[in-house]
Design a protein around this motif. Structure first.
Motif, PDB file in Angstrom:
ATOM      1  N   THR A 171       0.831  -1.197   0.000  1.00  0.00           N
ATOM      2  CA  THR A 171       0.000   0.000   0.000  1.00  0.00           C
ATOM      3  C   THR A 171       0.871   1.255   0.000  1.00  0.00           C
ATOM      4  OG1 THR A 171      -0.111   0.196   2.407  1.00  0.00           O
ATOM      5  CG2 THR A 171      -1.742  -1.237   1.334  1.00  0.00           C
ATOM      6  N   LEU A 172       0.247   2.380  -0.299  1.00  0.00           N
ATOM      7  CA  LEU A 172       0.964   3.654  -0.258  1.00  0.00           C
ATOM      8  C   LEU A 172       1.559   3.881   1.130  1.00  0.00           C
ATOM      9  CD1 LEU A 172      -1.591   5.914  -2.182  1.00  0.00           C
ATOM     10  CD2 LEU A 172       0.545   4.941  -3.077  1.00  0.00           C
ATOM     11  N   ARG A 173       0.775   3.586   2.142  1.00  0.00           N
ATOM     12  CA  ARG A 173       1.247   3.814   3.508  1.00  0.00           C
ATOM     13  C   ARG A 173       2.385   2.857   3.857  1.00  0.00           C
ATOM     14  NH1 ARG A 173      -2.520   5.308   8.696  1.00  0.00           N
ATOM     15  NH2 ARG A 173      -0.807   5.779  10.137  1.00  0.00           N
ATOM     16  N   GLN A 174       2.288   1.594   3.464  1.00  0.00           N
ATOM     17  CA  GLN A 174       3.371   0.648   3.716  1.00  0.00           C
ATOM     18  C   GLN A 174       4.650   1.088   3.017  1.00  0.00           C
ATOM     19  OE1 GLN A 174       1.401  -2.901   2.294  1.00  0.00           O
ATOM     20  NE2 GLN A 174       1.033  -3.671   4.372  1.00  0.00           N
ATOM     21  N   GLN A 175       4.519   1.591   1.805  1.00  0.00           N
ATOM     22  CA  GLN A 175       5.695   2.061   1.089  1.00  0.00           C
ATOM     23  C   GLN A 175       6.291   3.299   1.750  1.00  0.00           C
ATOM     24  OE1 GLN A 175       5.567   1.872  -3.314  1.00  0.00           O
ATOM     25  NE2 GLN A 175       3.509   1.037  -3.080  1.00  0.00           N
ATOM     26  N   ALA A 176       5.426   4.200   2.184  1.00  0.00           N
ATOM     27  CA  ALA A 176       5.918   5.392   2.886  1.00  0.00           C
ATOM     28  C   ALA A 176       6.629   5.002   4.178  1.00  0.00           C
ATOM     29  CB  ALA A 176       4.761   6.335   3.180  1.00  0.00           C
ATOM     30  N   ASP A 177       6.070   4.026   4.895  1.00  0.00           N
ATOM     31  CA  ASP A 177       6.717   3.539   6.120  1.00  0.00           C
ATOM     32  C   ASP A 177       8.120   3.036   5.808  1.00  0.00           C
ATOM     33  OD1 ASP A 177       4.369   4.061   7.470  1.00  0.00           O
ATOM     34  OD2 ASP A 177       3.728   1.976   7.601  1.00  0.00           O
ATOM     35  N   LEU A 178       8.218   2.171   4.791  1.00  0.00           N
ATOM     36  CA  LEU A 178       9.505   1.559   4.446  1.00  0.00           C
ATOM     37  C   LEU A 178      10.519   2.601   3.996  1.00  0.00           C
ATOM     38  CD1 LEU A 178      11.076  -1.151   3.967  1.00  0.00           C
ATOM     39  CD2 LEU A 178      10.329  -0.970   1.584  1.00  0.00           C
ATOM     40  N   LEU A 179      10.107   3.484   3.091  1.00  0.00           N
ATOM     41  CA  LEU A 179      11.063   4.447   2.539  1.00  0.00           C
ATOM     42  C   LEU A 179      11.492   5.473   3.584  1.00  0.00           C
ATOM     43  CD1 LEU A 179       9.739   5.138  -1.079  1.00  0.00           C
ATOM     44  CD2 LEU A 179      11.188   3.295  -0.220  1.00  0.00           C
ATOM     45  N   SER A 180      10.576   5.875   4.450  1.00  0.00           N
ATOM     46  CA  SER A 180      10.962   6.835   5.483  1.00  0.00           C
ATOM     47  C   SER A 180      11.931   6.197   6.480  1.00  0.00           C
ATOM     48  CB  SER A 180       9.727   7.384   6.200  1.00  0.00           C
ATOM     49  OG  SER A 180       9.030   6.366   6.902  1.00  0.00           O
ATOM     50  N   GLN A 181      11.719   4.916   6.794  1.00  0.00           N
ATOM     51  CA  GLN A 181      12.661   4.218   7.670  1.00  0.00           C
ATOM     52  C   GLN A 181      14.025   4.070   6.993  1.00  0.00           C
ATOM     53  OE1 GLN A 181      11.149   0.558   9.613  1.00  0.00           O
ATOM     54  NE2 GLN A 181       9.112   1.266   9.059  1.00  0.00           N
ATOM     55  N   ALA A 182      14.019   3.742   5.694  1.00  0.00           N
ATOM     56  CA  ALA A 182      15.278   3.615   4.960  1.00  0.00           C
ATOM     57  C   ALA A 182      16.027   4.939   4.956  1.00  0.00           C
ATOM     58  CB  ALA A 182      15.000   3.149   3.530  1.00  0.00           C
ATOM     59  N   ALA A 183      15.301   6.029   4.717  1.00  0.00           N
ATOM     60  CA  ALA A 183      15.943   7.348   4.697  1.00  0.00           C
ATOM     61  C   ALA A 183      16.563   7.666   6.049  1.00  0.00           C
ATOM     62  CB  ALA A 183      14.918   8.412   4.317  1.00  0.00           C
ATOM     63  N   GLN A 184      15.865   7.338   7.127  1.00  0.00           N
ATOM     64  CA  GLN A 184      16.403   7.592   8.460  1.00  0.00           C
ATOM     65  C   GLN A 184      17.674   6.783   8.698  1.00  0.00           C
ATOM     66  OE1 GLN A 184      13.263   7.215  11.478  1.00  0.00           O
ATOM     67  NE2 GLN A 184      13.062   9.425  11.362  1.00  0.00           N
ATOM     68  N   GLN A 185      17.655   5.515   8.287  1.00  0.00           N
ATOM     69  CA  GLN A 185      18.856   4.688   8.460  1.00  0.00           C
ATOM     70  C   GLN A 185      20.039   5.245   7.688  1.00  0.00           C
ATOM     71  OE1 GLN A 185      16.689   0.314   8.909  1.00  0.00           O
ATOM     72  NE2 GLN A 185      18.686   0.441   7.945  1.00  0.00           N
ATOM     73  N   LEU A 186      19.757   5.852   6.549  1.00  0.00           N
ATOM     74  CA  LEU A 186      20.821   6.401   5.714  1.00  0.00           C
ATOM     75  C   LEU A 186      21.283   7.777   6.188  1.00  0.00           C
ATOM     76  CD1 LEU A 186      19.345   5.326   2.279  1.00  0.00           C
ATOM     77  CD2 LEU A 186      21.524   4.524   3.226  1.00  0.00           C
ATOM     78  N   GLY A 187      20.566   8.350   7.160  1.00  0.00           N
ATOM     79  CA  GLY A 187      20.994   9.632   7.717  1.00  0.00           C
ATOM     80  C   GLY A 187      20.082  10.793   7.419  1.00  0.00           C
ATOM     81  N   ALA A 188      19.013  10.571   6.664  1.00  0.00           N
ATOM     82  CA  ALA A 188      18.078  11.649   6.330  1.00  0.00           C
ATOM     83  C   ALA A 188      16.912  11.602   7.312  1.00  0.00           C
ATOM     84  CB  ALA A 188      17.585  11.494   4.894  1.00  0.00           C
TER      85      ALA A 188
END
Length: 317
Positions: free
Chosen positions: A107-124
């Motif tokens: 879902t859009l929300r699941q994708q937003a969850d995943l990408l926002s977590q990935a960005a945080q792990q990468l430093g953003a």
């Protein structure tokens, strides 16, 4: 005689299916050999996520559209922005080299969850989030449901409001039970590169793809079975998810710069962005006269300027 005919037909079908599966496997291997990951693979929960990171400055996340991958954004937009920004380009689930989240369509929300977590792990921690087309709908979910994880929002040619046109027949077939299992492998095995190039050109109309785009975009990655199935399920579910999400746009409070071409026949300006600008407080809409569905390539300066405005409005420059 009838039994013999049936046996011959079954044998022919079995041989054809063996050919399809073998050729599909070879086509996928060839695609991955020609277009390997351009960035790094990180582990987010139980999911491998592919991200390309470049540049220095305020953090910007770029989210690609349907049937795409990081290669669309890395073609020209990310390198341009990298002169002034720290740019994170992330493959959505099932596309490029990010794992598929499930077999029902992330879902859009699941994708937003995943990408926002990935960005945080990468430093953003709180980046400017830029999403094109389907990626713009994911960016809207990010802003609505994770307001503390972004500083500004830039939807480009983004589907944002309900529409009435039926789902494309290709997606109706490939998202079905039988289409996923039968039609998808046949497409993977037999669709020619020439046909893919024609499809790319159609997305750009009335403009043309930039020189070298078809050779670098890695469209054959999307023809892999896992990506075709993920993409089809996501597209089949999109309208229902937009209907559920639209009432949450009022929660978006970050500076928002919307960009949309007036000649976009894929995601109509009047149906989507001209409504969205009134649904998000303080949002600004930039209409690009005569531009189709790919402004990040057809109107480079205007896209760069919109991101710069969002950066300034967010107090990051």
């Amino acid at each position: 005689m009838a039994l013999k005919a049936i046996i011959l037909i079954l044998v022919a079908l079995a041989l054809f299916w063996a050919f399809v599966l073998l050729r599909a496997h070879r086509q996928e291997a060839r695609a991955e050999s020609r277009f390997p990951p351009q960035g790094q693979i990180i582990r987010v929960g139980e999911t491998d996520v592919h991200a390309v990171v470049m540049g220095n400055g305020p953090d910007v996340v770029l989210i690609h559209g349907a049937s795409g991958s990081t290669r669309d954004m890395v073609f020209s937009l990310a390198p341009r922005l990298a002169e002034d920004y720290r740019v994170y380009v992330i493959d959505r689930p099932g596309l490029g080299y990010t794992d598929r989240l499930n077999t029902t369509g992330a879902t859009l929300r699941q994708q937003a969850d995943l990408l926002s977590q990935a960005a945080q792990q990468l430093g953003a921690k709180a980046p400017i989030v830029v999403g094109h087309s389907y990626g713009g709908a994911v960016a809207l979910a990010w802003a609505a449901y994770h307001p503390d994880r972004l500083a500004a929002l830039v939807p480009i040619a983004a589907p944002s409001n309900p529409w009435t046109t039926p789902l494309d027949p290709l997606y109706r077939v490939t998202s079905s039970w039988w289409g996923s299992r039968i039609v998808v492998p046949i497409i993977t095995a037999l669709v020619s590169e020439e046909r893919v190039n024609r499809a790319i050109a159609a997305v750009f109309e009335p403009q043309n793809p930039p020189d070298g785009y078809a050779d670098q975009i890695g469209a054959s990655l999307t023809l892999r079975r896992v990506s075709m199935r993920a993409n089809a399920d996501q597209r089949a579910n999109l309208l229902g998810e937009i209907k559920a999400q639209v009432d949450d746009y009022g929660q978006i409070s970050v500076p928002t710069e919307i960009v949309h071409g007036t000649a976009d026949d894929t995601v109509g300006l009047s149906i989507h962005s001209e409504k969205l600008v009134h649904q998000i407080s303080g949002a600004v809409l930039t209409r690009l006269e005569g531009i189709g569905h790919m402004p990040q390539h057809a109107s480079e300066d205007e896209i760069d300027a919109a991101i710069d405005r969002a950066t300034i409005r967010a107090g990051l420059r």
